[in-house]
Design a protein around this motif. Sequence first.
Motif, mmCIF file in Angstrom:
data_model
loop_
_atom_site.group_PDB
_atom_site.id
_atom_site.type_symbol
_atom_site.label_atom_id
_atom_site.label_comp_id
_atom_site.label_asym_id
_atom_site.label_seq_id
_atom_site.Cartn_x
_atom_site.Cartn_y
_atom_site.Cartn_z
ATOM 1 N N TYR A 1 -3.998 0.538 -2.636
ATOM 2 C CA TYR A 1 -3.660 -0.847 -2.299
ATOM 3 C C TYR A 1 -3.428 -1.648 -3.577
ATOM 4 O O TYR A 1 -4.182 -1.525 -4.549
ATOM 5 N N PRO B 1 -13.736 4.710 1.844
ATOM 6 C CA PRO B 1 -13.307 3.731 0.833
ATOM 7 C C PRO B 1 -13.621 4.190 -0.584
ATOM 8 O O PRO B 1 -14.598 4.889 -0.833
ATOM 9 N N GLY C 1 -7.632 -1.315 -5.133
ATOM 10 C CA GLY C 1 -8.540 -0.408 -4.452
ATOM 11 C C GLY C 1 -7.781 0.604 -3.627
ATOM 12 O O GLY C 1 -6.558 0.746 -3.738
ATOM 13 N N LEU D 1 -11.286 -1.088 2.452
ATOM 14 C CA LEU D 1 -11.560 -0.964 1.027
ATOM 15 C C LEU D 1 -13.022 -1.285 0.744
ATOM 16 O O LEU D 1 -13.666 -2.034 1.471
ATOM 17 N N SER E 1 0.860 -1.183 0.000
ATOM 18 C CA SER E 1 0.000 0.000 0.000
ATOM 19 C C SER E 1 0.892 1.227 0.000
ATOM 20 O O SER E 1 2.006 1.204 0.537
#
Length: 427
Positions: free
Chosen positions: A342, A374, A350, A70, A45
């Motif tokens: 990510y 998210p 995501g 996410l 990430s």
Amino acid sequence: MVPHLITALTGPINELEQRILESMPAIERWFRLEWMEHTPPFYSSVDLRNAGFKLAPVDTNLFPGGFNNLTPAMLPLAVQAAMAAIEKICPEAKNLLLVPENRARTNSFYLSNIATLVRVFSQAGLNVRLGTLDQAVTEPTQLDLPDGSHLTLEPLLRNRGRLGLKDFDPCTILVNNDLSAGIPRVLEHLHEQYLLPPLHAGWTLRRKHQHFRAYEEVAKKFSKLMGMDPWLINPGFTHLDGLDLADGSSMDALQTQADAMLTKVRRKYKEYGIQEKPFVAIKPDAGTGGKSIVMVRDAKDLPEKIAALGPDAQAALSEVIVQEGVPTYERVHDAMAEPVVYMMDRYVVGGFYRVHADRGSDESLKAPGSSFVPLAFAESSQLPRFGEKPGVSAPNRFYMYGVIARLAMLAASYELEATDPDAEVYE
């Protein structure tokens, strides 16, 4: 949703977004060629900061938590990416052993992260079980999740050169523990098993200056492809070790480096007509989860700011990087925000916005009180939209974020290759 960018200095980033969209075929081909030569981290990430005039990664995590933050829309992407990653490493893989951090027993948010990873790898066709490094766990222990489901944590069993659980012999071991407390002997010298990420990716051995040195190389290559100034995507840094900040000479050395970095940034701000006062971030060279970070606009303020940290936090600053500060001018619901992207294997799966209502544009948002919004960085209905104005379309903005995050992921692959203790070195 594109967060509100609270600065008039959006020109350079809007121009960069436009250039990236126009160059999408060349960019994707460039990445494909790079991945033919380099192996991406299994998962990662990246924290980004968008100043309007500059967009750059400020942290890259090779043991990412937070998969639970996410959007559920990312799950199919993550499952596909997990399949691709596992097929490359161990095509016949049947069993996956996931080793979480010891806080799994006491932190429900982190446990939700582990539950998401279990779901992803289970749907990728693997039998997934959890083995803990926590020696207090001596028998299978059920852990209840906030949604009413549960996971079972089991003690690790080492049998000669293999690691597993009772009646469970895995081909692949996935570690979700950053090893900042040291490398456990039980993970060393495994035979015929794949340990992901490798041990030298943990904070026992890894150092941030090695990553940003690799990122600098990647940013220069990419900028040459794009015909742009690498400064627009690269935070400058320098590195100091052997510091004892209770000693005057160490503090002097740190102030000198901080002042030199501020001078460099002022020159770039003048070049681009940026009416901002620059700042630098002093960070431990080994990861501390956002702790012991000091931001200053004047090197003279360093002694006072470091004194306010307390002795334990000061001890973490014996090895530091002095990094150009990248302000964040994105807001979500009137709170400062920064995107976190990510990835699994070489794919963006995501991300989310880390949001903090009580922090300023020049402060770390990785602090108590932060929340998460998210975002799905890639969906079938959210491919980049050509012809739209820069900064307006969420898919376009998120594609640009995904490109910069993948540059940081590529830098991590360079970094891991350069620091691999088992790699052969040729003169």
